[in-house]
Enzyme design. Sequence first.
Site, PDB file in Angstrom:
ATOM      1  N   ARG A 163       5.548  -6.847  10.636  1.00 39.50           N
ATOM      2  CA  ARG A 163       5.690  -5.496  10.072  1.00 39.50           C
ATOM      3  C   ARG A 163       6.983  -4.859  10.597  1.00 39.50           C
ATOM      4  O   ARG A 163       7.731  -4.250   9.855  1.00 39.50           O
ATOM      5  CB  ARG A 163       4.481  -4.638  10.423  1.00 39.50           C
ATOM      6  CG  ARG A 163       3.327  -4.731   9.445  1.00 39.50           C
ATOM      7  CD  ARG A 163       2.884  -6.147   9.118  1.00 39.50           C
ATOM      8  NE  ARG A 163       1.716  -6.171   8.274  1.00 39.50           N
ATOM      9  CZ  ARG A 163       0.456  -6.218   8.733  1.00 39.50           C
ATOM     10  NH1 ARG A 163       0.216  -6.291  10.035  1.00 39.50           N
ATOM     11  NH2 ARG A 163      -0.554  -6.236   7.886  1.00 39.50           N
ATOM     12  N   ASP A 192       3.681 -12.092   7.287  1.00 37.76           N
ATOM     13  CA  ASP A 192       2.787 -11.136   6.625  1.00 37.76           C
ATOM     14  C   ASP A 192       3.405 -10.750   5.290  1.00 37.76           C
ATOM     15  O   ASP A 192       4.471 -11.260   4.912  1.00 37.76           O
ATOM     16  CB  ASP A 192       2.517  -9.918   7.520  1.00 37.76           C
ATOM     17  CG  ASP A 192       1.071  -9.447   7.375  1.00 37.76           C
ATOM     18  OD1 ASP A 192       0.695  -9.106   6.233  1.00 37.76           O
ATOM     19  OD2 ASP A 192       0.331  -9.426   8.367  1.00 37.76           O
ATOM     20  N   HIS A 263      -2.090 -11.982   2.857  1.00 39.12           N
ATOM     21  CA  HIS A 263      -0.955 -11.521   3.682  1.00 39.12           C
ATOM     22  C   HIS A 263       0.264 -12.421   3.499  1.00 39.12           C
ATOM     23  O   HIS A 263       0.943 -12.757   4.465  1.00 39.12           O
ATOM     24  CB  HIS A 263      -1.377 -11.467   5.161  1.00 39.12           C
ATOM     25  CG  HIS A 263      -2.301 -10.323   5.470  1.00 39.12           C
ATOM     26  ND1 HIS A 263      -1.870  -9.024   5.574  1.00 39.12           N
ATOM     27  CD2 HIS A 263      -3.644 -10.285   5.668  1.00 39.12           C
ATOM     28  CE1 HIS A 263      -2.906  -8.223   5.847  1.00 39.12           C
ATOM     29  NE2 HIS A 263      -3.996  -8.968   5.899  1.00 39.12           N
ATOM     30  N   ASP A 329      -7.527 -13.615   7.110  1.00 40.10           N
ATOM     31  CA  ASP A 329      -8.152 -12.294   6.968  1.00 40.10           C
ATOM     32  C   ASP A 329      -7.749 -11.648   5.652  1.00 40.10           C
ATOM     33  O   ASP A 329      -6.705 -11.962   5.081  1.00 40.10           O
ATOM     34  CB  ASP A 329      -7.720 -11.377   8.129  1.00 40.10           C
ATOM     35  CG  ASP A 329      -6.209 -11.255   8.218  1.00 40.10           C
ATOM     36  OD1 ASP A 329      -5.519 -12.264   7.980  1.00 40.10           O
ATOM     37  OD2 ASP A 329      -5.714 -10.149   8.524  1.00 40.10           O
ATOM     38  N   GLU A 330      -8.580 -10.731   5.214  1.00 38.58           N
ATOM     39  CA  GLU A 330      -8.231  -9.765   4.173  1.00 38.58           C
ATOM     40  C   GLU A 330      -7.550 -10.413   2.973  1.00 38.58           C
ATOM     41  O   GLU A 330      -6.513  -9.946   2.515  1.00 38.58           O
ATOM     42  CB  GLU A 330      -7.321  -8.684   4.769  1.00 38.58           C
ATOM     43  CG  GLU A 330      -8.009  -7.898   5.872  1.00 38.58           C
ATOM     44  CD  GLU A 330      -7.116  -6.833   6.504  1.00 38.58           C
ATOM     45  OE1 GLU A 330      -7.621  -5.754   6.790  1.00 38.58           O
ATOM     46  OE2 GLU A 330      -5.908  -7.095   6.723  1.00 38.58           O
ATOM     47  N   TRP A 396     -12.397  -9.656  14.977  1.00 38.01           N
ATOM     48  CA  TRP A 396     -11.633  -8.393  14.958  1.00 38.01           C
ATOM     49  C   TRP A 396     -12.379  -7.250  14.307  1.00 38.01           C
ATOM     50  O   TRP A 396     -12.113  -6.087  14.596  1.00 38.01           O
ATOM     51  CB  TRP A 396     -10.278  -8.600  14.273  1.00 38.01           C
ATOM     52  CG  TRP A 396     -10.309  -8.725  12.772  1.00 38.01           C
ATOM     53  CD1 TRP A 396     -10.560  -9.859  12.056  1.00 38.01           C
ATOM     54  CD2 TRP A 396     -10.055  -7.694  11.807  1.00 38.01           C
ATOM     55  NE1 TRP A 396     -10.490  -9.596  10.706  1.00 38.01           N
ATOM     56  CE2 TRP A 396     -10.175  -8.268  10.516  1.00 38.01           C
ATOM     57  CE3 TRP A 396      -9.737  -6.332  11.900  1.00 38.01           C
ATOM     58  CZ2 TRP A 396      -9.999  -7.548   9.343  1.00 38.01           C
ATOM     59  CZ3 TRP A 396      -9.558  -5.606  10.719  1.00 38.01           C
ATOM     60  CH2 TRP A 396      -9.687  -6.219   9.457  1.00 38.01           C
ATOM     61  N   TYR A 421      -7.396  -2.561  19.526  1.00 35.83           N
ATOM     62  CA  TYR A 421      -6.242  -2.480  18.622  1.00 35.83           C
ATOM     63  C   TYR A 421      -5.345  -1.377  19.187  1.00 35.83           C
ATOM     64  O   TYR A 421      -5.631  -0.187  19.044  1.00 35.83           O
ATOM     65  CB  TYR A 421      -6.692  -2.159  17.192  1.00 35.83           C
ATOM     66  CG  TYR A 421      -6.955  -3.399  16.358  1.00 35.83           C
ATOM     67  CD1 TYR A 421      -7.514  -4.540  16.921  1.00 35.83           C
ATOM     68  CD2 TYR A 421      -6.623  -3.444  15.004  1.00 35.83           C
ATOM     69  CE1 TYR A 421      -7.744  -5.675  16.164  1.00 35.83           C
ATOM     70  CE2 TYR A 421      -6.856  -4.573  14.238  1.00 35.83           C
ATOM     71  CZ  TYR A 421      -7.413  -5.688  14.818  1.00 35.83           C
ATOM     72  OH  TYR A 421      -7.643  -6.808  14.059  1.00 35.83           O
ATOM     73  N   ASP A 423      -2.479  -0.290  18.456  1.00 33.37           N
ATOM     74  CA  ASP A 423      -1.708   0.625  17.598  1.00 33.37           C
ATOM     75  C   ASP A 423      -2.488   1.917  17.353  1.00 33.37           C
ATOM     76  O   ASP A 423      -1.900   2.936  16.996  1.00 33.37           O
ATOM     77  CB  ASP A 423      -1.319  -0.040  16.265  1.00 33.37           C
ATOM     78  CG  ASP A 423      -2.499  -0.633  15.514  1.00 33.37           C
ATOM     79  OD1 ASP A 423      -3.474  -1.080  16.165  1.00 33.37           O
ATOM     80  OD2 ASP A 423      -2.452  -0.655  14.267  1.00 33.37           O
ATOM     81  N   TRP A 471      -0.477  -4.185  16.435  1.00 33.46           N
ATOM     82  CA  TRP A 471       0.053  -4.216  15.060  1.00 33.46           C
ATOM     83  C   TRP A 471       1.158  -3.175  14.958  1.00 33.46           C
ATOM     84  O   TRP A 471       1.105  -2.134  15.632  1.00 33.46           O
ATOM     85  CB  TRP A 471      -1.076  -3.927  14.064  1.00 33.46           C
ATOM     86  CG  TRP A 471      -2.202  -4.897  14.205  1.00 33.46           C
ATOM     87  CD1 TRP A 471      -3.375  -4.702  14.849  1.00 33.46           C
ATOM     88  CD2 TRP A 471      -2.238  -6.249  13.721  1.00 33.46           C
ATOM     89  NE1 TRP A 471      -4.149  -5.841  14.790  1.00 33.46           N
ATOM     90  CE2 TRP A 471      -3.469  -6.813  14.099  1.00 33.46           C
ATOM     91  CE3 TRP A 471      -1.339  -7.040  12.999  1.00 33.46           C
ATOM     92  CZ2 TRP A 471      -3.843  -8.115  13.789  1.00 33.46           C
ATOM     93  CZ3 TRP A 471      -1.707  -8.343  12.684  1.00 33.46           C
ATOM     94  CH2 TRP A 471      -2.935  -8.876  13.074  1.00 33.46           C
ATOM     95  N   GLU A 473       2.806  -1.606  12.071  1.00 32.75           N
ATOM     96  CA  GLU A 473       3.205  -0.837  10.894  1.00 32.75           C
ATOM     97  C   GLU A 473       3.909   0.463  11.289  1.00 32.75           C
ATOM     98  O   GLU A 473       4.908   0.845  10.669  1.00 32.75           O
ATOM     99  CB  GLU A 473       1.981  -0.496  10.037  1.00 32.75           C
ATOM    100  CG  GLU A 473       1.393  -1.663   9.272  1.00 32.75           C
ATOM    101  CD  GLU A 473       0.264  -2.350  10.029  1.00 32.75           C
ATOM    102  OE1 GLU A 473       0.270  -2.319  11.273  1.00 32.75           O
ATOM    103  OE2 GLU A 473      -0.617  -2.919   9.362  1.00 32.75           O
TER     104      GLU A 473
END
Length: 556
Positions: A163, A192, A263, A329-330, A396, A421, A423, A471, A473
Amino acid sequence: MSDTPLFPEPDVPLIPAPDRISASLPGGGAGYVIDADTEIEATEGTGRVAQWLRATVGAATGLPLAPLTDSGSRILLRIVPGLADELGGDEGYRLSADGYLIAIDGASEAGLFWGAQTFRQLLGPEAFRRAPVSGRREWEFPAVTIQDAPRFRWRGLLLDVARHFMPKDGVLRYLDLMAAHKLNVFHFHLTDDQGWRIEIKRYPELAETASWRARSKFGHRASPLWEEKPHGGYYTQDDIREIVAYAAERHITVVPEIDVPGHSQAAIAAYPELGNTDVIDTTALSVWDNWGISSNVLAPTDTTLRFYEGVFEEVLELFPSRFIHIGGDECRKEQWSESVTAKTRISDLGLADEDELQSWFVGHFDAWLAARGRRLIGWDEILEGGLAQGAAVSSWRGYGGGIAAARAGHDVVMCPEQYVYLDHRQAPGEDEPVPIGFVRTLEDVYRFEPVPPQLTAEEARHVLGTQANVWTEVLEDTARVDYQTFPRLAAFAEVAWSRLPAPAERDFAGFERRMAAHYRRLDALGVAYRPPAGPRPWQKRPGVPGRPIEGTPPNR
Ligand code: ACM
């Protein structure tokens, strides 16, 4: 080790707290003076640790710490494998200092290295400087005996360099910071939607195209603000070799993450044939400039499998780690639901649906890695639909995935977003920068317990350890990474290393007292941590919307 750990008094402010500490001279106090005549006796197998001591403590103190000639004043380094049983593991060490000698015995070279970290802390905050304070000639060392070994063998930190890219020197600095906290697994989140950060020789567009995005969302994804300048960068294979070697010298394993099948928009932007070309025009895609979870996922085709086998072949050459992280993930399924190619694959393989297609995808790399002597690790979504024995899970989304994985006989790394996490903001006040996610204070992290009580002792053996995830972002540079990571990484390190009591019984006040010295170490190291009190260097940025504090999911 002892059932009732003894924690250090505030005047021996070690972080993470060791298993046992006692005075080695009647009355305690200063035991040993290190000065220009102090030499290092590096017995067999200890040369690298001696070198590390000279390079760090030598630079900070200005003392030569020369190899032993015949001086009476010495620091003795030894590897004593037989100590492993006594100390509680082969990363254990024993450090003792009296009026005549400082001896550091490691059950292995790693144990000795962790002992050297304790040695540096005992010298005082100035031992963390890059250059000496002028005029100081002597360094008092307390007369203590310490026996210590870690609770967990996986004590990890994830750094998201996708990111926001962190140049190589920043990564090396983070490896030093990890070592100072006795952390030993660096989870390197290299790819990502928003960027690909590792050179792959056979696919040059990954470095050329996938490593840059045109602009970035400023703040979290609901923010109306954009930073209208390109962002990017990548590590050459030589950079990676340097990072891996630097980590190895510090007994840190680098676990690379190449995220599939979600991702992956950055890779698809560089190689459009990797995407679902029968659903969208993937040649029109660019590296994503927003945060969140992109719907542009890999196509479940042979082309994609062969491409990523090529990527992983180069990854395996660069990273000796037994574990290779494949993300998992995701993965949004909208494109697969619309894709004739994906539907055909589902029916050809006799699968029920898109979820099983994801399992098939992950299973392919599980077998592929196992055939090469490696072990797959992925985020807890990879459990859905079954997982090969030997694969491990990063839990997670809470403890649930980790509990299910351990019960099914899979190894687990506990990193629930609700606790670790980093962040996420560390206070509810208006002066936290870009306030995303849950509020998780230093004390919350200190009271995080990696092994949930639902697990039996047998199941709990599958918990390899724990990991804090950073993370990026909303962490656009190293100062922001420092601010989110520290001081909470110090609390996390104690959770990962020390045999702490149950969360409610943990002595947070005692930890905070020891932190007073630790902040001075972090100052000497130049870490831009969140100050414990007083004015903060960051203000909430005008125009960047915040979110309700509790009860909402993280809003990356
Ligand atoms: C994750 O936070 N998506 C692993």
